[in-house]
Structures are given as structure tokens and as C-alpha cells.
Scaffold this active site. Sequence first.
Site, PDB file in Angstrom:
ATOM      1  N   HIS A  25       0.841  -1.193   0.000  1.00 19.94           N
ATOM      2  CA  HIS A  25       0.000   0.000   0.000  1.00 19.94           C
ATOM      3  C   HIS A  25       0.878   1.244   0.000  1.00 19.94           C
ATOM      4  O   HIS A  25       1.782   1.366   0.835  1.00 19.94           O
ATOM      5  CB  HIS A  25      -0.896   0.025   1.242  1.00 19.94           C
ATOM      6  CG  HIS A  25      -1.848  -1.123   1.326  1.00 19.94           C
ATOM      7  ND1 HIS A  25      -3.184  -1.005   0.999  1.00 19.94           N
ATOM      8  CD2 HIS A  25      -1.660  -2.414   1.704  1.00 19.94           C
ATOM      9  CE1 HIS A  25      -3.781  -2.174   1.168  1.00 19.94           C
ATOM     10  NE2 HIS A  25      -2.874  -3.047   1.597  1.00 19.94           N
ATOM     11  N   GLY A 185      -9.538  -2.605   3.763  1.00 15.51           N
ATOM     12  CA  GLY A 185     -10.215  -2.128   4.963  1.00 15.51           C
ATOM     13  C   GLY A 185     -10.370  -3.260   5.961  1.00 15.51           C
ATOM     14  O   GLY A 185      -9.935  -4.388   5.729  1.00 15.51           O
ATOM     15  N   GLU A 217      -8.118 -12.658   5.666  1.00 14.83           N
ATOM     16  CA  GLU A 217      -7.222 -12.127   6.707  1.00 14.83           C
ATOM     17  C   GLU A 217      -8.017 -12.161   8.006  1.00 14.83           C
ATOM     18  O   GLU A 217      -8.020 -13.152   8.712  1.00 14.83           O
ATOM     19  CB  GLU A 217      -6.753 -10.716   6.349  1.00 14.83           C
ATOM     20  CG  GLU A 217      -5.779 -10.125   7.348  1.00 14.83           C
ATOM     21  CD  GLU A 217      -5.517  -8.642   7.115  1.00 14.83           C
ATOM     22  OE1 GLU A 217      -4.479  -8.163   7.594  1.00 14.83           O
ATOM     23  OE2 GLU A 217      -6.358  -7.957   6.504  1.00 14.83           O
ATOM     24  N   ASP A 295       3.088  -5.390   2.461  1.00 15.75           N
ATOM     25  CA  ASP A 295       1.850  -4.766   2.908  1.00 15.75           C
ATOM     26  C   ASP A 295       2.055  -3.284   3.214  1.00 15.75           C
ATOM     27  O   ASP A 295       1.733  -2.426   2.401  1.00 15.75           O
ATOM     28  CB  ASP A 295       1.279  -5.518   4.116  1.00 15.75           C
ATOM     29  CG  ASP A 295      -0.218  -5.307   4.308  1.00 15.75           C
ATOM     30  OD1 ASP A 295      -0.844  -4.624   3.476  1.00 15.75           O
ATOM     31  OD2 ASP A 295      -0.780  -5.843   5.279  1.00 15.75           O
TER      32      ASP A 295
END
Length: 361
Positions: A25, A185, A217, A295
Site C-alpha cells: 500500500h 479495509g 485475513e 503490505d
Amino acid sequence: MTAVSAGLVSMPGIRSLPKAEVHVHLEGAIELADLLEAAAHTGVALPGPAATLFDTSTHEPSARPSGATPLSAFLRFLDWEGSLFSTPQQLARLAYRFAARQSASGISYTDVIVNPAHWASWRRRPAAFLDALGAGFADAAADGLCAVGICASILRTASSAEAEELVTTLLGERPQGLVGVSVDGDERVSGRTAPRFADAFGLARRGGLRRTVHAGESSGPEGVWDALTLLHAERIDHGVRAVEDPRLVDRLAADGVPVGVCPTSNIALGLYARLDEHPVDALARDGVTVTVNTDDPAALGTRIETEWLLCAQAFGWDDGRVVGLARDSFRASFAPDGVREEGLEALARRADAMGAGERER
């Protein structure tokens, strides 16, 4: 810890391998110095001490409401980050620096996830936002740095109408660098969301955008099933809890749907207590195409070569397995065909030079 061979299974060896990263991200990759500089420039107060800014537990109580989960607290921190950047020039600079950081780890292509919802000045201008980032990525590529494709992400709390509006806007304006769409999210807080975004992902699919979905997740295997059947996901971000459903593992393996695994992130959020308990190796042994990613590297204090080395040490991966991991990273990416083939050829040359080729699966 299992002993492994020397050679590529080392920090310099892994760094030297041409590779792709498919689950990172931009919001979680902004370095501390850039955040402090932007906050000082805009006069925005820090939510916590500068030295521990990435540790949301040290933030002021007003910035961490009671009942916040670690992930929801981190998402609020990303909102604060995004509020610091209001000009195209700032965004282009962030993009360029991101590409340079990726290049320093030997990454030649990246699918970067960017969520316009975290960037206050740009929420109503998502195409302009992504276009400014794309300009920075294009400048970086022209200078020989890592090529970057943008996956525009829908926040799980968005409505179906908001998701469709975002995709429609992006398809109409086609910002430079856009390759796909994503969903991210807090699954635990948002609950089941795939049915709400099915129409938006249908639009993206028909418009030629690639699809990747955060699932498996904080949600279980059912989140991955939803991503496959309702959103037509071509890749699953995280996906680790697929291991709890053998039928789902078989489906991922048979259909060649890659999972973008982030071990340190999973451990930081408490999914697994230790790396040797993580299912990344089990999924790979069951035939799932697995990639290992960072990540949120700045926030987690990690790099891709660190993640790969830790996994190699924990699971006994040898040079050939690490080369295979690099090969799968290109194959799992949304890179243009020419970029993918160029990366695979460079990897093959490096593996041949090291005598570390891995047999094809």
C-alpha cells in the site's frame, strides 16, 4: 529454525534477484521523514510522538477512540497521513520516492494499492489524484527505476453506489498508471461486503481493469470464496485463511489464483503468533501460487528482502525455491506482458549465473 543453503538465501542475494511486489500500500510505505516534513510544511499536528509515529498506541487519546481494533486504529492513521498531501507535486514526489525505494530492494515491477478515501484533499477527485501519482511513477520509470501499476482500492465501508461511481469515473478518465481495482479495509468491522461491490467489480471487469481483493485475513475462507465468486478476483491479497478450507485451497491451486501473502503484517495483527505457525509454506506446498510481500513496509519496519529471508529461514527454502518465488511474483502481477517477460528473462539470467534455477511446477 531450519538450516538453509548459502547463496541467494541471504539479504544481498535476495535483493539481487529481479522480482515483483504485488501487495503493498502506498499509504503504508510513506517514510517517517516524508511524513514529518509534510506535517511541518502544512502545520498539521502529529497524532503522537515523532519517534514512535507508526505505533498508534502512543497517539493521543483523541486519535485512538475506545474500542478501536489495531487495524481500525491504523486505518485512521492513514487518514491523517493522507491529509498532509494536497498538491499534484507532492503526490508525484511521493510516487517517485516509492519507486526508488522499491528499486533499492531489487523490485523491477510493483502493483501498488492506493485508496483515495484516505486522502482528504482528493476524495472527490480520484482520477486527478491517481493521475498525479501516475506522473511520478512515469518519471521514475523513465529514470530506470521500478515500474509501478496502480490498483485503485475501494474502502470496505463504501456504499455500492460510491464503489460504482469510483469505477465509472476511473474508466471514463483512465488516469495514467491505472491497472486495476482492489478492496481493502477492516473485514472484522465491516462484515461481508462482496455482494455490495459486485456491480462495481463487474464494471471494472468489462472495462478491462484487473481485480484483486483483500480477503482471508480477518475474515475466514468465506471471504475468499466471495472474492472469487462475486468479485471475479484474479488475485487474493492475504488469503492465508484459505488454508482452513481444503476445498478452497484446491480451487485456488486448480485455477492458478495467486495469493499475496504478507507474513509480518499477519503476525503484527495477531493472526499468527510466530512465523513458523504461518501457512505461507503450507499453501505453497499444496500448489497455490504464493507471493511474499510487505503490505505496509514503512509502518511495519520491513522490506521485501527481509520478508523473503525470514520465510526462507523459517521453512527451509533453498536457492531454487527463492528463484521460484521471484518467478511467481512476476506471474502474479498485473504488469504489461512486455514488462513481465523482461523481468522473467532477467531473473532467468541471474538464476543461471548462480546455478539456482528451479524446475517448473
